[in-house]
Design a protein around this motif. Structure first.
Motif, short mmCIF file in Angstrom:
data_model
loop_
_atom_site.label_atom_id
_atom_site.label_comp_id
_atom_site.label_asym_id
_atom_site.label_seq_id
_atom_site.Cartn_x
_atom_site.Cartn_y
_atom_site.Cartn_z
N THR A 41 25.38 25.94 -15.55
CA THR A 41 26.79 25.75 -15.91
C THR A 41 26.90 24.78 -17.08
O THR A 41 25.93 24.09 -17.42
CB THR A 41 27.59 25.20 -14.72
OG1 THR A 41 27.10 23.89 -14.39
CG2 THR A 41 27.50 26.12 -13.52
N THR A 42 28.08 24.74 -17.66
CA THR A 42 28.36 23.79 -18.75
C THR A 42 29.59 22.99 -18.39
O THR A 42 30.30 23.29 -17.41
CB THR A 42 28.60 24.54 -20.07
OG1 THR A 42 29.82 25.31 -19.96
CG2 THR A 42 27.43 25.47 -20.40
N SER A 43 29.87 22.00 -19.20
CA SER A 43 31.04 21.16 -18.94
C SER A 43 32.34 21.92 -19.15
O SER A 43 33.40 21.47 -18.72
CB SER A 43 31.01 19.94 -19.86
OG SER A 43 30.97 20.34 -21.22
N ASP A 44 32.23 23.07 -19.79
CA ASP A 44 33.43 23.89 -19.99
C ASP A 44 33.78 24.68 -18.74
O ASP A 44 34.92 25.19 -18.61
CB ASP A 44 33.22 24.86 -21.16
CG ASP A 44 33.05 24.12 -22.48
OD1 ASP A 44 33.64 23.01 -22.61
OD2 ASP A 44 32.34 24.62 -23.36
N ASP A 231 34.26 19.60 -13.57
CA ASP A 231 33.24 20.64 -13.73
C ASP A 231 32.47 20.84 -12.42
O ASP A 231 32.65 20.11 -11.45
CB ASP A 231 32.31 20.36 -14.91
CG ASP A 231 31.36 19.19 -14.66
OD1 ASP A 231 31.40 18.59 -13.56
OD2 ASP A 231 30.57 18.86 -15.56
N HIS A 232 31.60 21.83 -12.40
CA HIS A 232 30.91 22.17 -11.16
C HIS A 232 29.98 21.05 -10.68
O HIS A 232 29.83 20.84 -9.47
CB HIS A 232 30.10 23.46 -11.36
CG HIS A 232 30.96 24.68 -11.59
ND1 HIS A 232 32.22 24.81 -11.07
CD2 HIS A 232 30.73 25.84 -12.29
CE1 HIS A 232 32.75 25.96 -11.41
NE2 HIS A 232 31.86 26.62 -12.17
N GLN A 233 29.35 20.36 -11.62
CA GLN A 233 28.47 19.25 -11.25
C GLN A 233 29.26 18.14 -10.58
O GLN A 233 28.79 17.51 -9.62
CB GLN A 233 27.74 18.72 -12.48
CG GLN A 233 26.64 17.72 -12.21
CD GLN A 233 25.43 18.35 -11.56
OE1 GLN A 233 25.13 18.11 -10.40
NE2 GLN A 233 24.72 19.20 -12.32
N TRP A 234 30.45 17.92 -11.04
CA TRP A 234 31.34 16.89 -10.49
C TRP A 234 31.71 17.24 -9.05
O TRP A 234 31.71 16.39 -8.17
CB TRP A 234 32.57 16.78 -11.39
CG TRP A 234 33.52 15.67 -11.07
CD1 TRP A 234 33.37 14.35 -11.36
CD2 TRP A 234 34.79 15.81 -10.42
NE1 TRP A 234 34.47 13.65 -10.95
CE2 TRP A 234 35.36 14.53 -10.35
CE3 TRP A 234 35.49 16.89 -9.89
CZ2 TRP A 234 36.61 14.30 -9.79
CZ3 TRP A 234 36.74 16.66 -9.33
CH2 TRP A 234 37.28 15.38 -9.27
N TRP A 235 32.05 18.50 -8.85
CA TRP A 235 32.38 18.95 -7.49
C TRP A 235 31.15 18.88 -6.57
O TRP A 235 31.25 18.52 -5.40
CB TRP A 235 32.92 20.38 -7.51
CG TRP A 235 34.35 20.48 -7.96
CD1 TRP A 235 34.81 20.95 -9.14
CD2 TRP A 235 35.51 20.08 -7.21
NE1 TRP A 235 36.18 20.90 -9.22
CE2 TRP A 235 36.65 20.35 -8.02
CE3 TRP A 235 35.72 19.54 -5.96
CZ2 TRP A 235 37.95 20.10 -7.62
CZ3 TRP A 235 37.02 19.27 -5.55
CH2 TRP A 235 38.12 19.55 -6.36
#
Length: 468
Positions: A41-44, A231-235
């Motif tokens: 994934t990306t930050s977008d 973003d997904h990493q944050w979740w």
């Protein structure tokens, strides 16, 4: 050690290694998820869900407040200092993390006002949890577990909220740098807790859950550092943190429901080991108790000087033999023995010499007696012997042999030879009329007849011919 035992130990070591491997995989599993999300994934790629975020944060705050209370109850019950710092960690997280949920809808206006409370809450919790582990094993008295420290800590947490709010509003600071610093410091303190446990070799069911939770918290902080808001990493970072939180909360609630202590909660395998150890202790205690009881029974039934049956035991055994003889219609004889002029031995050579004579007499008797015969000391220097399944004629031969054997023997005391003689009365058990006391009395009367007739002799009961 046999082959089966060796194989059993090898299998146990293999199984223990497998469990350790599973626990290691469980602790490090978030790394794989973090790396996967980071590469795919990306930050977008964002997922903005304000309402869901508020609900999740509200649940986290409520659970944290509940755990604060539960842990406080455990601390008051046990006085375990570690638990007090766990309370501070949960309560500090509750207070500092709450604004992160309340300010969710203001994230578009000031993202830092929304974001910084998360790192601050994790920093507070990591600090308290590290101190908690450093306090492992320290105790205070229950009356010293007051709430003053908790109120003081609450004031500090409120001040931290005000500082975070001021920093988030400041336009002159590099807020991302401060965010990363807070996360990395939290990582170091979470990992520090685990390392301290390893160094101190702190083991147990709850410490194991604690260490895995600390690793998950550390990985969650790391995930936050490489992710961006929404973003997904944050979740994923939130999910990892929640997993560690739930794991730790399970251990805390288990402690509350059982012993209330961080140290003395056991896993199933630990409990099994405890049960086995307690069973071994119990079995050992029962064995020792049985040995003591047997020793007491032996002491209660044995003459302490000579080691033969005492009067009470002899009378009891005589009754048993009488019942057996009556039941089986077999003969049973009793001889009563007394030393001749034993007082003179004590007066001339001393009581220690007299004791030695009695012991030597017992030894000589056992050389004459059969295994089924019973020797007992029924008075000071008076002894009696039961002769089961022996008629009067055979018993008289045994008694005479014993008398001669004693007469021919001697005891040496202080290089002086002491000779001894005995007088014996021999009586046959009469099933129709005898009690043990009557029978013993008849044998005793025969003994005194032997003494009256000059001592060092045997007097045998004269049986009456049955009348027509």
């Amino acid at each position: 050690m046999n082959q089966d035992h060796i194989k059993h130990n090898a299998v146990k070591r293999l199984a223990s290694g497998y469990i350790r491997l599973l626990l290691t995989i469980l602790a490090l599993l978030p790394i794989l998820l973090i790396l996967y999300i980071d590469s795919e994934t990306t930050s977008d790629d964002v997922f903005i869900a304000h309402t869901f975020h508020v609900i999740a944060i509200t649940m986290a705050v409520v659970v944290s407040a509940f755990l604060s209370y539960i842990t406080w109850r455990c601390y008051v019950a046990t006085g375990e200092v570690l638990l007090k710092w766990l309370v501070f960690g949960f309560w500090g997280f509750t207070i500092v993390y709450a604004p992160h949920g309340f300010l969710t809808h203001h994230a578009t206006e000031n993202v830092w006002l929304f974001t910084l409370f998360g790192p601050a809450s994790r920093l507070v919790m990591s600090f308290c949890f590290l101190i908690a582990m450093l306090k492992f094993g320290e105790m205070v008295k229950p009356e010293q577990t007051n709430s003053k420290g908790l109120w003081f800590a609450t004031a500090i947490f409120i001040v931290i909220n005000l500082v975070v709010y001021w920093v988030a509003k400041s336009a002159s600071l590099n807020l991302n740098w401060w965010r990363l610093l807070a996360e990395y410091v939290a990582v170091s303190m979470f990992i520090g807790s685990v390392l301290w446990m390893l160094v101190q070799r702190i083991k147990g069911y709850i410490p194991l859950l604690y260490s895995i939770a600390m690793v998950w918290f550390a990985l969650s902080c790391w995930s936050f550092t490489i992710g961006s808001v929404w973003d997904h990493q944050w979740w994923l970072a939130h999910i990892i943190f929640a997993g560690g939180f739930l794991l730790l909360s399970f251990g805390v609630v288990q402690a509350f429901l059982t012993t209330g202590s961080f140290k003395t909660i056991y896993s199933q395998s630990d409990l099994f080991k405890q049960i086995i150890q307690e069973k071994k202790k119990t079995e050992q205690a029962l064995m020792e108790l049985q040995q003591v009881n047997e020793k007491l029974e032996e002491l209660a039934a044995t003459d302490p000087l000579t080691g033969v049956a005492n009067r009470r035991e002899f009378m009891s055994r005589a009754e048993e033999e009488m019942s057996r003889a009556h039941r089986n219609t077999t003969d049973l004889c009793m001889m009563v023995i007394d030393f001749d002029h034993f007082k003179d031995i004590n007066d001339e050579y001393g009581h220690q010499a007299g004791d030695k004579v009695l012991k030597e007499f017992v030894r000589l008797c056992k050389e004459i007696m059969r295994p089924s015969d019973l020797l007992g000391r029924i008075g000071g220097e008076e002894f009696a012997i039961l002769l089961p399944e022996t008629n009067l004629s055979s018993a008289a031969k045994v008694a005479e042999r014993l008398r001669q054997y004693i007469e021919e023997s001697s005891v040496v005391v202080s290089k002086q030879k002491i000779t001894m003689t005995i007088s014996i009365g021999l009586a046959l058990y009469q099933p129709k009329t005898d009690t043990v006391k009557k029978w013993l009395h008849r044998a005793d009367e025969l003994l005194y007849q032997a003494k009256d007739k000059g001592r060092n002799r045997l007097e045998v009961e004269q049986l009456r011919e049955p009348s027509d």
